[in-house]
Design an enzyme around this catalytic site. Structure first.
Site, mmCIF file in Angstrom:
data_model
loop_
_atom_site.group_PDB
_atom_site.id
_atom_site.type_symbol
_atom_site.label_atom_id
_atom_site.label_comp_id
_atom_site.label_asym_id
_atom_site.label_seq_id
_atom_site.Cartn_x
_atom_site.Cartn_y
_atom_site.Cartn_z
ATOM 1 N N HIS A 37 0.844 -1.209 0.000
ATOM 2 C CA HIS A 37 0.000 0.000 0.000
ATOM 3 C C HIS A 37 0.876 1.255 0.000
ATOM 4 O O HIS A 37 0.600 2.222 -0.708
ATOM 5 C CB HIS A 37 -0.887 0.039 1.251
ATOM 6 C CG HIS A 37 -1.864 -1.094 1.356
ATOM 7 N ND1 HIS A 37 -1.758 -2.089 2.292
ATOM 8 C CD2 HIS A 37 -2.965 -1.389 0.632
ATOM 9 C CE1 HIS A 37 -2.757 -2.938 2.154
ATOM 10 N NE2 HIS A 37 -3.505 -2.537 1.151
ATOM 11 N N GLY A 147 -2.960 -1.860 -6.956
ATOM 12 C CA GLY A 147 -1.819 -2.760 -7.084
ATOM 13 C C GLY A 147 -2.041 -3.825 -8.151
ATOM 14 O O GLY A 147 -3.164 -4.299 -8.367
ATOM 15 N N LYS A 149 -1.068 -6.780 -7.900
ATOM 16 C CA LYS A 149 -1.280 -8.109 -7.321
ATOM 17 C C LYS A 149 -2.704 -8.577 -7.628
ATOM 18 O O LYS A 149 -2.937 -9.718 -7.968
ATOM 19 C CB LYS A 149 -1.033 -8.128 -5.817
ATOM 20 C CG LYS A 149 -1.089 -9.563 -5.308
ATOM 21 C CD LYS A 149 -0.680 -9.708 -3.901
ATOM 22 C CE LYS A 149 -1.826 -9.657 -2.938
ATOM 23 N NZ LYS A 149 -2.975 -10.485 -3.211
ATOM 24 N N GLN A 153 -8.638 -7.237 -10.825
ATOM 25 C CA GLN A 153 -9.348 -6.073 -10.280
ATOM 26 C C GLN A 153 -8.924 -4.802 -11.024
ATOM 27 O O GLN A 153 -9.762 -3.967 -11.392
ATOM 28 C CB GLN A 153 -9.040 -5.946 -8.789
ATOM 29 C CG GLN A 153 -9.479 -4.631 -8.178
ATOM 30 C CD GLN A 153 -9.324 -4.584 -6.679
ATOM 31 O OE1 GLN A 153 -10.159 -5.133 -5.966
ATOM 32 N NE2 GLN A 153 -8.280 -3.963 -6.176
HETATM 33 O O1 PAF Z 1 -8.012 -4.037 -3.373
HETATM 34 C C1 PAF Z 1 -8.679 -3.729 -2.360
HETATM 35 O O2 PAF Z 1 -8.159 -3.575 -1.255
HETATM 36 C C2 PAF Z 1 -10.177 -3.529 -2.504
HETATM 37 O O3 PAF Z 1 -10.718 -4.428 -3.409
HETATM 38 C C3 PAF Z 1 -10.578 -2.088 -2.843
HETATM 39 C C4 PAF Z 1 -10.057 -1.692 -4.222
HETATM 40 C C5 PAF Z 1 -10.035 -1.132 -1.800
HETATM 41 C C6 PAF Z 1 -12.091 -1.955 -2.880
HETATM 42 O O4 PAF Z 1 -12.658 -2.255 -1.655
#
Ligand code: PAF
Length: 284
Positions: A37, A147, A149, A153
């Site tokens: 992060h 990210g 990873k 997504q």
């Molecule tokens: O990747 C994550 O931590 C979550 O899927 C996100 C993008 C914060 C959405 O809740």
């Protein structure tokens, strides 16, 4: 550093920044922050004037059989890290503020979300795209960092932003690994010593696949079979998927090329599910 719980207060802060011409970078997170992060926050700071981080364990992206209640949380530690990284504002709403009584809307990307993660977690991405859309409306960022990873997504969010003409630029950040190669994830905290050792099979199988590719192997079936055999030989592992896909379409490929990516999801001790991915043409 300002901390906001109320969406309206967060939005007012963002509007004020925008009026002054400040470029806002957003890093959406579910908290329990780690170096992965932090690297996204640094990336956001390089490309924007000010950085907002959201910390919200989003219930709608967890299926009833998943780990919502157990998901690790440590807001005090998160706040320390966020201060160290020079984050200007944190948005940390409650589920009730994000999904008040009467909430009935959903943002859904089709197609891409039915592959890979979508097969095992069919409701997951609708939860992600809905909450990310809400975060974009509340924080109004110019850029948002995610990210690699969670490679699928990232692809799904890029699709949503393009399809819905959202005025935000999506930036992907590289996977941050532990010194032994394990991809950093908040869920690594679920692993005991034996599970952690088993978890390294994802990284070692990526290296194996990359070596086969570097040695000239292009048949996806051969590379995938080698990866599967490698992981299956490690105790405590169970493969959910191990596939070679095109990095753009995420569709399975028969012949590997420089766009081909190995995508992995592996259960450790039948309870912790780890994901990882890498381009074959890279070398880790
Ligand atoms: O990747 C994550 O931590 C979550 O899927 C996100 C993008 C914060 C959405 O809740």
């Amino acid at each position: 550093m300002d901390i906001f719980q109320q969406p309206e207060a967060m939005r007012a802060w963002a509007q004020d920044q925008r009026k002054r011409g400040t470029l806002i970078g957003l890093v959406p997170t579910m908290g329990f922050l780690h170096e992965g992060h932090a690297s996204l926050m640094r990336l956001a700071l390089q490309q924007a004037d000010t950085v907002v981080v959201s910390v919200f364990v989003n219930p709608t992206q967890f299926a009833p059989n998943e780990d919502l209640a157990a998901y690790p949380r440590d807001f005090e530690h998160d706040v320390q890290l966020l201060k160290q990284e020079g984050v200007a504002a944190v948005f940390a709403p409650t589920p009730e503020l994000m999904y008040p009584p009467g909430f009935q809307s959903e943002v859904q990307v089709k197609g891409l979300t039915s592959l890979l993660e979508g097969r095992t977690r069919p409701t997951h991405f609708a939860g992600v795209t809905t909450v990310v859309s809400k975060l974009f409306h509340i924080v109004q960022p110019d850029i948002a960092c995610f990210g690699e990873k969670d490679f699928q997504q990232l692809a799904v969010i890029r699709r949503m932003v393009a399809d819905l003409n959202m005025a935000v630029r999506i930036v992907g950040g590289p996977i941050i690994r532990e010194p032994d190669g394990l991809a950093q994830s908040s869920r690594n905290t679920y692993l005991d010593a034996a599970g952690r050792t088993a978890g390294l099979s994802l990284f070692s199988s990526i290296r194996l696949a990359q070596k086969l590719y570097a040695d000239g192997e292009r048949r996806a079936s051969v590379i995938v079979e080698a990866v599967r055999a490698h992981i299956q030989a490690v105790p405590l592992t169970r493969i959910d998927y191990a596939v070679l896909v095109n990095s753009e379409t995420l569709e399975e490929t028969a012949t590997a090329d420089e766009q081909t990516r190995l995508m992995l999801a592996v259960y450790i001790k039948d309870k912790v599910r780890l994901i990882d991915n890498a381009l074959l043409a890279q070398s880790l």
